[in-house]
Design a protein around this motif. Structure first.
Motif, PDB file in Angstrom:
ATOM      1  N   GLN A 115      -4.464 -12.079   9.050  1.00  0.00           N
ATOM      2  CA  GLN A 115      -3.474 -11.014   9.178  1.00  0.00           C
ATOM      3  C   GLN A 115      -2.216 -11.312   8.381  1.00  0.00           C
ATOM      4  OE1 GLN A 115      -2.910 -10.646  13.406  1.00  0.00           O
ATOM      5  NE2 GLN A 115      -4.825  -9.514  13.716  1.00  0.00           N
ATOM      6  N   ARG A 116      -1.890 -12.584   8.238  1.00  0.00           N
ATOM      7  CA  ARG A 116      -0.694 -12.992   7.502  1.00  0.00           C
ATOM      8  C   ARG A 116      -0.963 -13.235   6.024  1.00  0.00           C
ATOM      9  NH1 ARG A 116       3.607 -15.700  10.727  1.00  0.00           N
ATOM     10  NH2 ARG A 116       3.227 -15.262  12.935  1.00  0.00           N
ATOM     11  N   GLY A 117      -2.191 -13.098   5.596  1.00  0.00           N
ATOM     12  CA  GLY A 117      -2.523 -13.355   4.199  1.00  0.00           C
ATOM     13  C   GLY A 117      -2.700 -14.828   3.882  1.00  0.00           C
ATOM     14  N   ILE A 118      -2.904 -15.657   4.912  1.00  0.00           N
ATOM     15  CA  ILE A 118      -3.131 -17.087   4.737  1.00  0.00           C
ATOM     16  C   ILE A 118      -4.634 -17.337   4.718  1.00  0.00           C
ATOM     17  CG2 ILE A 118      -2.770 -19.385   5.721  1.00  0.00           C
ATOM     18  CD1 ILE A 118      -0.276 -18.232   7.126  1.00  0.00           C
ATOM     19  N   VAL A 119      -5.105 -18.108   3.759  1.00  0.00           N
ATOM     20  CA  VAL A 119      -6.539 -18.369   3.633  1.00  0.00           C
ATOM     21  C   VAL A 119      -6.970 -19.404   4.673  1.00  0.00           C
ATOM     22  CG1 VAL A 119      -8.375 -19.208   2.115  1.00  0.00           C
ATOM     23  CG2 VAL A 119      -6.485 -17.848   1.169  1.00  0.00           C
ATOM     24  N   PRO A 120      -7.941 -19.079   5.550  1.00  0.00           N
ATOM     25  CA  PRO A 120      -8.480 -20.084   6.476  1.00  0.00           C
ATOM     26  C   PRO A 120      -9.345 -21.074   5.701  1.00  0.00           C
ATOM     27  CG  PRO A 120      -8.976 -17.832   7.198  1.00  0.00           C
ATOM     28  CD  PRO A 120      -8.542 -17.753   5.777  1.00  0.00           C
ATOM     29  N   SER A 121      -8.991 -22.348   5.781  1.00  0.00           N
ATOM     30  CA  SER A 121      -9.732 -23.380   5.072  1.00  0.00           C
ATOM     31  C   SER A 121     -10.423 -24.261   6.103  1.00  0.00           C
ATOM     32  CB  SER A 121      -8.792 -24.208   4.191  1.00  0.00           C
ATOM     33  OG  SER A 121      -9.523 -25.045   3.323  1.00  0.00           O
ATOM     34  N   LEU A 122     -11.724 -24.146   6.206  1.00  0.00           N
ATOM     35  CA  LEU A 122     -12.484 -24.840   7.234  1.00  0.00           C
ATOM     36  C   LEU A 122     -12.623 -26.315   6.863  1.00  0.00           C
ATOM     37  CD1 LEU A 122     -15.299 -22.150   7.637  1.00  0.00           C
ATOM     38  CD2 LEU A 122     -12.994 -22.193   8.650  1.00  0.00           C
ATOM     39  N   GLY A 123     -12.416 -27.206   7.837  1.00  0.00           N
ATOM     40  CA  GLY A 123     -12.510 -28.623   7.509  1.00  0.00           C
ATOM     41  C   GLY A 123     -12.152 -29.522   8.665  1.00  0.00           C
ATOM     42  N   HIS A 124     -12.183 -30.832   8.395  1.00  0.00           N
ATOM     43  CA  HIS A 124     -11.922 -31.858   9.416  1.00  0.00           C
ATOM     44  C   HIS A 124     -12.762 -31.569  10.664  1.00  0.00           C
ATOM     45  CE1 HIS A 124      -8.689 -34.434   7.801  1.00  0.00           C
ATOM     46  NE2 HIS A 124      -8.417 -33.388   7.047  1.00  0.00           N
ATOM     47  N   ASP A 125     -14.062 -31.401  10.456  1.00  0.00           N
ATOM     48  CA  ASP A 125     -14.941 -30.988  11.551  1.00  0.00           C
ATOM     49  C   ASP A 125     -16.338 -31.540  11.321  1.00  0.00           C
ATOM     50  OD1 ASP A 125     -16.157 -29.700  13.672  1.00  0.00           O
ATOM     51  OD2 ASP A 125     -15.112 -27.807  13.326  1.00  0.00           O
ATOM     52  N   ARG A 126     -16.672 -32.634  12.012  1.00  0.00           N
ATOM     53  CA  ARG A 126     -17.984 -33.260  11.863  1.00  0.00           C
ATOM     54  C   ARG A 126     -19.038 -32.636  12.776  1.00  0.00           C
ATOM     55  NH1 ARG A 126     -14.666 -38.132  11.711  1.00  0.00           N
ATOM     56  NH2 ARG A 126     -14.826 -39.152   9.678  1.00  0.00           N
ATOM     57  N   VAL A 127     -18.602 -31.851  13.759  1.00  0.00           N
ATOM     58  CA  VAL A 127     -19.547 -31.405  14.784  1.00  0.00           C
ATOM     59  C   VAL A 127     -19.756 -29.895  14.819  1.00  0.00           C
ATOM     60  CG1 VAL A 127     -19.043 -33.393  16.241  1.00  0.00           C
ATOM     61  CG2 VAL A 127     -17.740 -31.283  16.563  1.00  0.00           C
TER      62      VAL A 127
END
Length: 333
Positions: free
Chosen positions: A119-131
């Motif tokens: 909604q704010r125009g910020i790109v969700p960057s998926l990461g730091h997630d081993r599970v």
């Protein structure tokens, strides 16, 4: 963060020496991020965003957390932050372009934080997630749609399995197969740390064959200059540059906390180690990262864009760096 607060001019002035004309400032968030000076640091970064005339230009913020599941080299943060506090944090960073967020954490609230980023125009960057499971990752991509998600530091602080898809599986494909749940969705763009230390060259080569160069940002993740054995304070912990000057470790551990690779080094690796063309390599260290972060006036030489140019000789040695048409580095002077 203390280093950035007090030495931002120094950082901006030094970066052109390494072929950097613009950058995103990575922010990390300790557990007490509203009481330990973090907001003051954010204000300091925000005050220089878009500023020209001092060297490399800070184009905004990449928020690495705090909604992350696996820390890697990050300080412990509050990954269960209430939505009201999360909103307060975002309000303090109007120049935030990307935020690293873990699907395994955000699924617990129905991906409300990813939706807030979009909604704010910020790109969700998926990461730091081993599970994170296939369903959790797919749900995050669906929650962001039609915004294309990104993946932070592909291969690092993640796992890979050939039958149980993880973030790595999602990052190694240009077009999703025609299977239920994936319809009309685009795979995330990816970034990879190009120091040949965070990710082995054989693995880097796999990515370069799997994805188109307009979906790969080849980044430095640089947190310190390449001075072997140099020590510094970073997020309240002592860090030390490796003996070969390539990486930064949490002192006394084998935990990587960043790279000492320069963008120029990463570019040369793409050309000399992986035999990419000058155009492909240039795209991966300039235009593609700018496009992923929705930066409109940088990343390529075109009418209406800022006049940022890096000149090299036939051996790819850096000779001159121009920013906004002004010479900031000259190897002969």
């Amino acid at each position: 963060m203390e280093c950035f607060t007090n030495r931002s001019d120094y950082t901006q002035q030094r970066l052109p020496k390494y072929g950097v004309t613009s950058f995103l400032a990575t922010m990390v968030f300790p557990e007490a991020c509203f009481t330990d000076g973090t907001l003051d640091t954010i204000k300091s970064v925000e005050s220089i965003v878009g500023e020209t005339g001092k060297g490399a230009v800070c184009e905004g913020i990449h928020a690495e957390g705090p909604i992350v599941n696996d820390l890697g080299g990050l300080p412990k943060g509050n990954n269960q932050m209430a939505m009201s506090e999360f909103t307060q944090l975002l309000d303090s960073m109007p120049s935030c372009k990307l935020m690293t967020i873990s699907p395994h954490i955000d699924v617990q609230s129905g991906y409300e934080k990813i939706k807030s980023l979009v909604q704010r125009g910020i790109v969700p960057s998926l990461g730091h997630d081993r599970v994170a499971t296939e369903a959790e990752i797919l749900g995050a991509i669906q929650a962001a749609h039609p915004t294309q998600c990104h993946i932070t530091h592909l291969f690092n602080v993640t796992n890979f399995h050939h039958r149980t898809p993880s973030l790595v599986n999602f990052g190694l494909i240009d077009v999703f197969p025609n299977i239920p749940g994936y319809e009309r969705l685009a795979p995330p763009s990816v970034e990879i740390i190009g120091d040949m230390c965070h990710v082995h060259p054989l693995t880097v080569g796999v990515l370069l064959k799997a994805r188109h160069y307009n979906q790969i940002a080849f980044i430095s993740d640089c947190t310190a200059e390449p001075v072997p054995a140099k020590k510094l304070n970073y997020s309240g912990r002592t860090m030390e540059v490796s003996s070969d000057g390539k990486c930064l470790f949490v002192s006394g551990t084998s935990t990587l906390a960043g790279s000492c690779c320069t963008s120029h080094d990463a570019f040369k690796s793409l050309v000399k180690t992986f035999h990419l063309t000058i155009g492909e390599a240039s795209r991966m260290v300039s235009q593609t990262p700018a496009s992923i972060a929705n930066l409109k006036k940088i990343g390529k030489i075109e009418i209406g864009h800022r006049a940022d140019i890096v000149l090299m000789d036939e051996n790819l040695n850096l000779k001159k760096t121009f920013i906004a048409g002004k010479l900031y580095y000259d190897a002969d002077n």
